[in-house]
Design a protein around this motif. Sequence first.
Motif, PDB file in Angstrom:
ATOM      1  N   MET A   1       0.809  -1.187   0.108  1.00  0.00           N
ATOM      2  CA  MET A   1       0.021   0.032  -0.169  1.00  0.00           C
ATOM      3  C   MET A   1       0.756   1.440  -0.083  1.00  0.00           C
ATOM      4  N   GLY A   2       2.287   1.161   0.641  1.00  0.00           N
ATOM      5  CA  GLY A   2       2.945   2.272   0.697  1.00  0.00           C
ATOM      6  C   GLY A   2       2.462   3.616   1.467  1.00  0.00           C
ATOM      7  N   TRP A   3       2.935   4.616   0.762  1.00  0.00           N
ATOM      8  CA  TRP A   3       2.750   5.939   1.588  1.00  0.00           C
ATOM      9  C   TRP A   3       1.437   6.595   0.948  1.00  0.00           C
ATOM     10  N   GLY A  53       6.714  -1.637  -0.171  1.00  0.00           N
ATOM     11  CA  GLY A  53       5.572  -2.578  -0.064  1.00  0.00           C
ATOM     12  C   GLY A  53       5.876  -3.795   0.641  1.00  0.00           C
ATOM     13  N   VAL A  54       6.696  -4.134   1.158  1.00  0.00           N
ATOM     14  CA  VAL A  54       6.993  -5.412   2.019  1.00  0.00           C
ATOM     15  C   VAL A  54       6.229  -5.422   3.114  1.00  0.00           C
ATOM     16  N   ALA A  55       5.880  -4.306   3.851  1.00  0.00           N
ATOM     17  CA  ALA A  55       5.138  -4.149   5.050  1.00  0.00           C
ATOM     18  C   ALA A  55       3.962  -2.993   4.709  1.00  0.00           C
ATOM     19  N   THR A  56       3.058  -3.217   5.702  1.00  0.00           N
ATOM     20  CA  THR A  56       2.091  -1.938   5.654  1.00  0.00           C
ATOM     21  C   THR A  56       2.055  -1.038   6.886  1.00  0.00           C
ATOM     22  N   VAL A  57       1.592  -0.037   6.896  1.00  0.00           N
ATOM     23  CA  VAL A  57       1.016   0.645   8.238  1.00  0.00           C
ATOM     24  C   VAL A  57       0.254  -0.144   9.117  1.00  0.00           C
ATOM     25  N   ASP A  58       0.673  -1.070   9.851  1.00  0.00           N
ATOM     26  CA  ASP A  58      -0.387  -1.719  10.669  1.00  0.00           C
ATOM     27  C   ASP A  58       0.164  -1.570  12.159  1.00  0.00           C
ATOM     28  N   ASP A  59      -0.539  -2.194  12.827  1.00  0.00           N
ATOM     29  CA  ASP A  59      -0.360  -2.140  14.456  1.00  0.00           C
ATOM     30  C   ASP A  59       0.851  -2.075  14.925  1.00  0.00           C
ATOM     31  N   ILE A  95       0.765   7.357   9.763  1.00  0.00           N
ATOM     32  CA  ILE A  95       0.019   6.550  10.604  1.00  0.00           C
ATOM     33  C   ILE A  95      -1.297   7.355  10.700  1.00  0.00           C
ATOM     34  N   ALA A  96      -1.140   8.683  11.086  1.00  0.00           N
ATOM     35  CA  ALA A  96      -2.669   9.559  11.155  1.00  0.00           C
ATOM     36  C   ALA A  96      -3.443   9.670   9.905  1.00  0.00           C
ATOM     37  N   ALA A  97      -2.653   9.340   8.596  1.00  0.00           N
ATOM     38  CA  ALA A  97      -3.643   9.356   7.590  1.00  0.00           C
ATOM     39  C   ALA A  97      -4.221   7.856   7.239  1.00  0.00           C
ATOM     40  N   GLN A  98      -3.621   7.040   7.609  1.00  0.00           N
ATOM     41  CA  GLN A  98      -3.905   5.429   7.145  1.00  0.00           C
ATOM     42  C   GLN A  98      -4.628   4.859   8.329  1.00  0.00           C
ATOM     43  N   ARG A  99      -4.581   5.170   9.548  1.00  0.00           N
ATOM     44  CA  ARG A  99      -5.121   4.483  10.754  1.00  0.00           C
ATOM     45  C   ARG A  99      -5.858   5.734  11.471  1.00  0.00           C
ATOM     46  N   PRO A 100      -6.704   6.590  10.939  1.00  0.00           N
ATOM     47  CA  PRO A 100      -7.449   7.470  11.705  1.00  0.00           C
ATOM     48  C   PRO A 100      -8.588   6.995  12.566  1.00  0.00           C
ATOM     49  N   ASP A 221       2.741  14.393  16.235  1.00  0.00           N
ATOM     50  CA  ASP A 221       1.611  13.481  16.275  1.00  0.00           C
ATOM     51  C   ASP A 221       0.849  13.561  14.794  1.00  0.00           C
ATOM     52  N   GLY A 222       1.475  13.843  13.794  1.00  0.00           N
ATOM     53  CA  GLY A 222       1.119  13.480  12.454  1.00  0.00           C
ATOM     54  C   GLY A 222      -0.395  14.280  12.263  1.00  0.00           C
ATOM     55  N   ALA A 223      -0.519  15.186  12.931  1.00  0.00           N
ATOM     56  CA  ALA A 223      -1.950  15.954  12.609  1.00  0.00           C
ATOM     57  C   ALA A 223      -1.331  17.218  11.529  1.00  0.00           C
ATOM     58  N   VAL A 224      -1.157  16.667  10.448  1.00  0.00           N
ATOM     59  CA  VAL A 224      -0.491  17.547   9.299  1.00  0.00           C
ATOM     60  C   VAL A 224      -1.211  18.717   9.019  1.00  0.00           C
ATOM     61  N   ALA A 225      -2.538  18.686   8.767  1.00  0.00           N
ATOM     62  CA  ALA A 225      -3.219  19.846   8.401  1.00  0.00           C
ATOM     63  C   ALA A 225      -3.194  20.919   9.498  1.00  0.00           C
TER      64      ALA A 225
END
Length: 407
Positions: A1-3, A53-59, A95-100, A221-225
């Motif tokens: 899935m990537g970025w 692409g070997v791993a994903t943004v998971d737990d 992480i913030a974008a993919q796991r909100p 904390d990844g709160a980009v906006a």
Amino acid sequence: MGWETAHAPRQAELDACVTCGLCLPQCPTFRLTGSEAASPRGRLAAMAAVASGVATVDDRFEQIMGLCLQCRACEPVCPSVVPFGRAMEGARAEIAAQRPGSGRRVRALLLGRGLGSRQAIRLVTFFAALSQRLQLHRLPLRLVARITGLRRIPFTGGSHIGEARPAAAPRVGTVALLAGCVQDAWFGAVNEAALELLTAAGYDVTVPAAQTCCGALAAHDGAVADAERLASVNVDAFAGFDQVVATAAGCSAHLAGYGEWTSGGDEMAGRVADVTVVVARAIADGRLPALPARHAKVAMQDPCHLRHAQRVTAEPRQIVIAAGYEPVEIDDTGMCCGAAGVYMLAQPDTSDELGRRKAAQVRAVEASLVASANPGCEMQLRANLGSGYDIRHPIEIYAEALRGEST
Ligand code: SF4
Ligand code: SF4
């Protein structure tokens, strides 16, 4: 899935790592756990696995990134100059974008909207002051116990917002002072010392009313906006001043990285300085005096965002010496105290362990006065040292000595 976001770790940042491992002994979480996954090299490898692409943004990815203090102790020793702090901000943005989750949305609300709102800061200040008066820190609640590290704060907080003070000596330039979100309300004496010293050194100092929170905690904390919005407000508020000065090391480090967050950020970043740098330069130039030695020790605590992110170590010591004190070293490696913004709430066990270690380092040098140039570090030190210690910003120690208020 990537970025998925523009702030994601960049391939050049990840490719720069030659896996030499020189950063490992500097990393607090590696030192605590001995785990490769808790090291800078391991974290970069985890980012590279997602990028390829070997791993994903998971737990697991979130866990590996979440334990990082973002202290940047890994950066100064890195032969490949990997911009680890930047890459980690990118990982947090992903992480913030993919796991909100709802928890993350609440944090973004608090760190982005809350810290950027003066009304919200006033409300929190009132309840924090009330908690202090009611001694709520005695309750067996970890979150509430954190207020033991606060100075005694007034119900209304302090405020220098909107002030403008002319130079009290031959004029050398203009300074815009970042008041900071809680710095002005809870650590107002530090901003007062900055105003006194900078005007005495020949600067016209303004605390622009249009400014807001620097956005460091939102960015971490990844709160980009929110980080982008806050940076944009400040770029406009601080336009036209010779220098932009912050009195909290975490804020000055983040302002210096504004190029990542908004257009015009690079130009402003070139005018940013931590207050310790500007005051030490004025002492060196003879625009501020050096006081006679009083043969009393000050334990020096280096905030990570001063020592590692900005490579500023000499200046706080020069200021303490000019105040007449003898600076005493507590830790050659500058290990993080564990405060690290909201880390002390998100990772309380690691934060507590690092706080205990930092307190032990201070106790070992037998100095009751401690210099720290960052409010989070100050709180962590006070909470872990207990009574019998006075923890102040280096410029406060110097300003108090100039006023003749030192004990
Ligand atoms: S920023 Fe600090 S905690 Fe994170 S990897 Fe680097 S040294 Fe370790
Ligand atoms: S010191 Fe730099 S190049 Fe070496 S492992 Fe750490 S991040 Fe990679």
